[in-house]
Design a protein around this motif. Structure first.
Motif, PDB file in Angstrom:
ATOM      1  N   LYS A 123      10.058   3.181  12.134  1.00 55.48           N
ATOM      2  CA  LYS A 123       8.737   2.541  12.125  1.00 55.48           C
ATOM      3  C   LYS A 123       8.008   2.749  10.802  1.00 55.48           C
ATOM      4  N   ASP A 124       8.099   3.970  10.269  1.00 60.40           N
ATOM      5  CA  ASP A 124       7.402   4.278   9.015  1.00 60.40           C
ATOM      6  C   ASP A 124       8.325   4.078   7.825  1.00 60.40           C
ATOM      7  N   ASN A 125       7.778   3.579   6.768  1.00 57.74           N
ATOM      8  CA  ASN A 125       8.517   3.499   5.501  1.00 57.74           C
ATOM      9  C   ASN A 125       8.235   4.789   4.745  1.00 57.74           C
ATOM     10  N   ASN A 126       8.932   5.839   5.136  1.00 59.81           N
ATOM     11  CA  ASN A 126       8.674   7.184   4.654  1.00 59.81           C
ATOM     12  C   ASN A 126       9.575   7.484   3.455  1.00 59.81           C
ATOM     13  N   ILE A 127       8.963   7.727   2.305  1.00 60.58           N
ATOM     14  CA  ILE A 127       9.726   8.066   1.099  1.00 60.58           C
ATOM     15  C   ILE A 127       9.304   9.440   0.570  1.00 60.58           C
ATOM     16  N   SER A 128       9.131  10.363   1.527  1.00 60.24           N
ATOM     17  CA  SER A 128       8.718  11.729   1.193  1.00 60.24           C
ATOM     18  C   SER A 128       9.871  12.512   0.585  1.00 60.24           C
ATOM     19  N   GLU A 159       0.845  -1.192   0.000  1.00 57.74           N
ATOM     20  CA  GLU A 159       0.000   0.000   0.000  1.00 57.74           C
ATOM     21  C   GLU A 159       0.881   1.243   0.000  1.00 57.74           C
ATOM     22  N   VAL A 160       0.420   2.266  -0.702  1.00 59.95           N
ATOM     23  CA  VAL A 160       1.141   3.543  -0.768  1.00 59.95           C
ATOM     24  C   VAL A 160       0.150   4.654  -0.412  1.00 59.95           C
ATOM     25  N   SER A 161       0.583   5.599   0.430  1.00 60.16           N
ATOM     26  CA  SER A 161      -0.312   6.663   0.872  1.00 60.16           C
ATOM     27  C   SER A 161       0.411   8.012   0.897  1.00 60.16           C
ATOM     28  N   VAL A 162      -0.338   9.062   0.543  1.00 55.34           N
ATOM     29  CA  VAL A 162       0.190  10.427   0.620  1.00 55.34           C
ATOM     30  C   VAL A 162      -0.463  11.210   1.764  1.00 55.34           C
ATOM     31  N   GLY A 163      -1.121  10.509   2.664  1.00 50.63           N
ATOM     32  CA  GLY A 163      -1.715  11.158   3.834  1.00 50.63           C
ATOM     33  C   GLY A 163      -3.210  11.344   3.719  1.00 50.63           C
ATOM     34  N   LYS A 164      -3.757  12.096   4.678  1.00 51.60           N
ATOM     35  CA  LYS A 164      -5.210  12.265   4.760  1.00 51.60           C
ATOM     36  C   LYS A 164      -5.790  13.111   3.636  1.00 51.60           C
ATOM     37  N   THR A 165      -5.037  14.061   3.168  1.00 54.11           N
ATOM     38  CA  THR A 165      -5.513  14.909   2.078  1.00 54.11           C
ATOM     39  C   THR A 165      -4.587  14.746   0.878  1.00 54.11           C
ATOM     40  N   ASN A 166      -5.142  14.802  -0.298  1.00 58.22           N
ATOM     41  CA  ASN A 166      -4.293  14.616  -1.480  1.00 58.22           C
ATOM     42  C   ASN A 166      -4.031  15.936  -2.200  1.00 58.22           C
ATOM     43  N   THR A 167      -4.176  17.053  -1.472  1.00 59.59           N
ATOM     44  CA  THR A 167      -3.865  18.358  -2.054  1.00 59.59           C
ATOM     45  C   THR A 167      -2.925  19.121  -1.122  1.00 59.59           C
ATOM     46  N   VAL A 168      -1.987  19.840  -1.720  1.00 57.65           N
ATOM     47  CA  VAL A 168      -1.038  20.659  -0.971  1.00 57.65           C
ATOM     48  C   VAL A 168      -0.982  22.027  -1.648  1.00 57.65           C
ATOM     49  N   THR A 169      -0.951  23.078  -0.842  1.00 56.61           N
ATOM     50  CA  THR A 169      -0.817  24.434  -1.374  1.00 56.61           C
ATOM     51  C   THR A 169       0.520  24.988  -0.909  1.00 56.61           C
ATOM     52  N   ALA A 170       1.270  25.563  -1.827  1.00 52.96           N
ATOM     53  CA  ALA A 170       2.584  26.122  -1.499  1.00 52.96           C
ATOM     54  C   ALA A 170       2.692  27.547  -2.009  1.00 52.96           C
ATOM     55  N   LEU A 171       3.440  28.336  -1.290  1.00 58.06           N
ATOM     56  CA  LEU A 171       3.702  29.711  -1.669  1.00 58.06           C
ATOM     57  C   LEU A 171       4.807  29.736  -2.717  1.00 58.06           C
ATOM     58  N   ASN A 172       4.618  30.524  -3.763  1.00 56.15           N
ATOM     59  CA  ASN A 172       5.611  30.657  -4.817  1.00 56.15           C
ATOM     60  C   ASN A 172       6.971  31.022  -4.205  1.00 56.15           C
ATOM     61  N   GLY A 173       8.012  30.256  -4.560  1.00 59.93           N
ATOM     62  CA  GLY A 173       9.352  30.508  -4.045  1.00 59.93           C
ATOM     63  C   GLY A 173       9.699  29.745  -2.778  1.00 59.93           C
ATOM     64  N   SER A 174       8.721  29.054  -2.185  1.00 57.20           N
ATOM     65  CA  SER A 174       8.974  28.322  -0.942  1.00 57.20           C
ATOM     66  C   SER A 174       9.356  26.866  -1.235  1.00 57.20           C
ATOM     67  N   ASN A 175       9.673  26.124  -0.180  1.00 59.79           N
ATOM     68  CA  ASN A 175       9.927  24.694  -0.291  1.00 59.79           C
ATOM     69  C   ASN A 175       8.679  23.966   0.197  1.00 59.79           C
ATOM     70  N   VAL A 176       8.331  22.852  -0.447  1.00 60.75           N
ATOM     71  CA  VAL A 176       7.114  22.147  -0.063  1.00 60.75           C
ATOM     72  C   VAL A 176       7.400  20.653   0.099  1.00 60.75           C
ATOM     73  N   LEU A 177       6.834  20.096   1.173  1.00 61.10           N
ATOM     74  CA  LEU A 177       6.950  18.667   1.451  1.00 61.10           C
ATOM     75  C   LEU A 177       5.874  17.918   0.683  1.00 61.10           C
ATOM     76  N   LEU A 178       6.281  16.877  -0.038  1.00 59.40           N
ATOM     77  CA  LEU A 178       5.342  15.978  -0.706  1.00 59.40           C
ATOM     78  C   LEU A 178       5.442  14.639   0.026  1.00 59.40           C
ATOM     79  N   PRO A 179       4.447  14.353   0.894  1.00 57.15           N
ATOM     80  CA  PRO A 179       4.545  13.168   1.743  1.00 57.15           C
ATOM     81  C   PRO A 179       4.196  11.874   1.010  1.00 57.15           C
ATOM     82  N   CYS A 180       4.860  10.778   1.405  1.00 58.35           N
ATOM     83  CA  CYS A 180       4.534   9.457   0.871  1.00 58.35           C
ATOM     84  C   CYS A 180       5.096   8.393   1.812  1.00 58.35           C
ATOM     85  N   VAL A 181       4.252   7.443   2.186  1.00 55.70           N
ATOM     86  CA  VAL A 181       4.683   6.286   2.976  1.00 55.70           C
ATOM     87  C   VAL A 181       4.139   5.033   2.315  1.00 55.70           C
TER      88      VAL A 181
END
Length: 174
Positions: free
Chosen positions: A86-91, A12-34
């Protein structure tokens, strides 16, 4: 004639509870995946894609006791997960996002130990010029009014019970 045993594999592969992320132009953003797997993994391969076609990160994990190693990546993408805990985190983190980075990001995992089982999950990135603060004033007023009305109703019912109890006790004395 004979016993047939079937083994169910569960990658199983999951990106978390929500599948949308909003980022500010020029910032760094985390894209989660376990990912989770029932029987473990060996030589597991994971790949991140942008808009289903452009590979932006490609990694491989030998076993549960070793961290992933890089096979290939976009220079703006940084691996931030860990697979020995514990988590197989490939974010991943996408650095200095631009409006052209908005779109669909897919985390794809392939596990040779599970007969090459494959699974993926997608997350949608929106890039904005400025973050807008949500005004919850109306919601708070509504919740306050409803809570107050419920409180008054409970108080009214308690007063009614006490008054009826007092009336009954005075009638019993007569």
């Amino acid at each position: 004639p004979g016993l047939h045993v079937s083994i169910a594999f569960a990658l199983e592969v999951s990106v978390g509870k929500t599948n949308t992320v909003t980022a500010l132009n020029g910032s760094n953003v985390l894209l989660p995946c376990v990912f989770t797997t029932c029987i473990g993994f060996q030589d597991l391969v994971f790949t991140w894609y942008f808009n289903s076609t452009e590979m932006i990160y490609h990694g491989k994990i030998k076993s549960k006791t070793s961290e992933p190693f890089l096979v290939g990546r976009n220079p703006r993408v940084e691996f931030v997960g860990s697979t020995t805990g514990k988590d197989n985190n490939i974010s991943i983190v996408l650095n200095e996002v631009d409006f052209s980075d908005a779109g669909k990001y897919t985390c794809h995992v392939k596990n040779p130990k599970e007969k090459n089982a494959q699974h993926s999950a997608s997350i949608f990135l929106t890039v904005v010029h400025k973050m807008v603060e949500t005004d919850n004033t109306v919601t708070l007023i509504i919740v306050g009014v409803v809570g107050g009305l419920i409180g008054l109703l409970i108080l009214f019912m308690l007063v009614k019970k006490v008054v009826l109890f007092i009336i009954k006790k005075t009638q019993d004395r007569k």
